[in-house]
Scaffold this motif. Sequence first.
Motif, short mmCIF file in Angstrom:
data_model
loop_
_atom_site.label_atom_id
_atom_site.label_comp_id
_atom_site.label_asym_id
_atom_site.label_seq_id
_atom_site.Cartn_x
_atom_site.Cartn_y
_atom_site.Cartn_z
N ALA A 66 0.83 -1.21 0.00
CA ALA A 66 0.00 0.00 0.00
C ALA A 66 0.86 1.26 0.00
O ALA A 66 0.44 2.32 -0.45
N CYS A 67 2.10 1.12 0.48
CA CYS A 67 3.04 2.26 0.52
C CYS A 67 3.46 2.71 -0.88
O CYS A 67 4.05 3.78 -1.03
N GLU A 68 3.21 1.91 -1.89
CA GLU A 68 3.37 2.37 -3.27
C GLU A 68 2.18 3.30 -3.54
O GLU A 68 1.18 2.89 -4.13
N ARG A 69 2.29 4.51 -3.02
CA ARG A 69 1.14 5.45 -3.09
C ARG A 69 0.96 5.96 -4.52
O ARG A 69 1.92 6.03 -5.29
N GLN A 70 -0.25 6.33 -4.82
CA GLN A 70 -0.55 6.85 -6.16
C GLN A 70 -0.62 8.37 -6.11
O GLN A 70 -1.13 8.95 -5.14
N VAL A 71 -0.09 9.00 -7.16
CA VAL A 71 -0.43 10.39 -7.42
C VAL A 71 -1.38 10.33 -8.61
O VAL A 71 -1.01 9.82 -9.67
N GLU A 72 -2.61 10.79 -8.40
CA GLU A 72 -3.60 10.75 -9.49
C GLU A 72 -3.61 12.08 -10.23
O GLU A 72 -3.63 13.15 -9.60
N LEU A 73 -3.60 12.00 -11.57
CA LEU A 73 -3.71 13.18 -12.42
C LEU A 73 -5.02 13.03 -13.19
O LEU A 73 -5.22 12.03 -13.88
N ARG A 74 -5.88 14.02 -13.06
CA ARG A 74 -7.20 13.91 -13.68
C ARG A 74 -7.52 15.22 -14.38
O ARG A 74 -7.38 16.28 -13.79
N GLY A 75 -7.88 15.15 -15.66
CA GLY A 75 -8.25 16.35 -16.40
C GLY A 75 -7.62 16.36 -17.78
O GLY A 75 -6.75 15.53 -18.08
N PRO A 76 -8.01 17.32 -18.60
CA PRO A 76 -7.57 17.36 -20.00
C PRO A 76 -6.05 17.48 -20.16
O PRO A 76 -5.51 17.03 -21.18
N ALA A 85 1.98 21.53 -11.93
CA ALA A 85 0.62 21.74 -12.47
C ALA A 85 0.19 23.19 -12.25
O ALA A 85 -0.40 23.83 -13.12
N TYR A 86 0.53 23.71 -11.08
CA TYR A 86 0.17 25.09 -10.73
C TYR A 86 0.99 26.08 -11.55
O TYR A 86 0.46 26.99 -12.17
N GLY A 87 2.31 25.86 -11.58
CA GLY A 87 3.21 26.78 -12.28
C GLY A 87 2.96 26.83 -13.79
O GLY A 87 3.07 27.90 -14.39
N TYR A 88 2.64 25.68 -14.38
CA TYR A 88 2.35 25.63 -15.82
C TYR A 88 0.89 25.97 -16.11
O TYR A 88 0.47 25.91 -17.26
N ARG A 89 0.12 26.28 -15.08
CA ARG A 89 -1.32 26.59 -15.21
C ARG A 89 -2.06 25.52 -16.00
O ARG A 89 -2.81 25.79 -16.94
N LEU A 90 -1.84 24.25 -15.62
CA LEU A 90 -2.46 23.14 -16.35
C LEU A 90 -3.87 22.87 -15.81
O LEU A 90 -4.15 23.07 -14.63
N ASP A 91 -4.71 22.39 -16.72
CA ASP A 91 -6.08 22.03 -16.36
C ASP A 91 -6.09 20.57 -15.91
O ASP A 91 -6.43 19.66 -16.67
N VAL A 92 -5.64 20.35 -14.67
CA VAL A 92 -5.51 18.99 -14.16
C VAL A 92 -5.60 19.02 -12.63
O VAL A 92 -5.10 19.95 -11.99
N LEU A 93 -6.26 18.00 -12.07
CA LEU A 93 -6.32 17.85 -10.61
C LEU A 93 -5.25 16.86 -10.20
O LEU A 93 -5.10 15.80 -10.82
N VAL A 94 -4.50 17.21 -9.18
CA VAL A 94 -3.41 16.35 -8.70
C VAL A 94 -3.66 16.05 -7.23
O VAL A 94 -3.72 16.97 -6.41
N ASP A 95 -3.82 14.77 -6.90
CA ASP A 95 -3.95 14.44 -5.48
C ASP A 95 -3.53 13.00 -5.22
O ASP A 95 -3.17 12.27 -6.13
#
Length: 369
Positions: free
Chosen positions: A61-71, A136-146
């Motif tokens: 479970a420690c292999e955590r995921q970073v999810e990227l969602r959006g165009p 994602a923030y710096g490049y102003r991308l349309d994506v959710l990261v969590d």
Amino acid sequence: MRTALLSPSRRVRRTPFSDGVEAAGVKAYTVYNHMLLPTVFRSVEEDYRHLKEAVQIWDVACERQVELRGPDAGRLVQILTPRDLRPMLPGQCYYIPIVDETGGMLNDPVAVKLAEDRWWISIADSDLLYWIKGLAYGYRLDVLVDEPDVSPLAVQGPRADDLMAAVFGDVVRDIRFFRFMHLDFEGRDMVVARSGYSKQGGFEIYVEGEDLGMPLWNALMEAGRGMDVHAGCPNLIERVESGLLSYGNDMTDDNTPHECGLGRFCNTQTAIGCIGRDALLRVAKEGPVKQIRAISIDGDRVPLCDRFWPLRAGDKVVGRVSSAAWSPDFDTNVAIGMVRMTHWDAGTELIVDTPEGPRQARVNETFWN
Ligand code: THG
């Protein structure tokens, strides 16, 4: 061996499978992505033998995921890695080096492409979430990261296909290496990939939420009764024999992917827009001056390697060992080290300074081919 207990706290996260791990008699843990990761059940050598002969269930479970969602999800992954992702289709997994602007390794995760606009980055032990959020923030991308509530459970060993087929059906046999399928468990969709941190074959099940964690653990244990199934964990001996690198141990942000022998996962020329591209193009052209090598160390069992052990030619330091273990199958100590170009040819004899004194060592061809 020096041992002390690990003080439990909320900062050292439990997993959805921790109750099962404890019931199976876990003997030691490490901490990985701020989460418990078992390291020993019976003994490292017994676990190794069993992994190579039967089948194990691993709480990873420690292999955590970073999810990227959006165009802009796909665009963001390509910014992160020098591996060219254009050929990658949904249903595939890619091992992707992640580097900073100097070409230094930040992580070596498995990317899981769920859809064009939805990815999981299954990370090794570094806080990659903050780097990705910042980009994602710096490049102003349309994506959710969590970080979603997703916990991989691995089934590894030569009998993994039979065990998985008993729980998910024979269709698991058709999953190809580094591909995944969506399969049902108790009415819920689970991503099941043929992958894992061993070379014994097997699967990783990405369990969403914690409620089905123990039911899945128990179903696998139950189905595997006649297959000598046992709880296991990434095994030090097996992974060194197999040349599977451990981020933070064998490489850090001081190393380029080329130094790590991960040049084959870089297509820096065509990975347009990736961070560190200029730096990597330079090192790829020149070639690295030091590189990861398989090292064998003579004499009896070495202790656990929890600091660099210098590698010397005479009194000149020419490298260092970062992981080592006694291998029953090779009947020698196997190790992973970083060695300077002048001394990296297979057969080169070196001295390694272990905490128990100097030992004869040599550079090998890989243990794993
Ligand atoms: N599985 C998943 N997530 C992970 C790991 C994993 N996150 C943490 C850690 N392991 C990341 N590091 C690795 C290192 C090696 C491999 C996978 C993740 C690996 N390498 C194979 C090899 O080098 O032979 C295959 C690479 C390939 O051919 O593409 O599997 O294990 N989910």
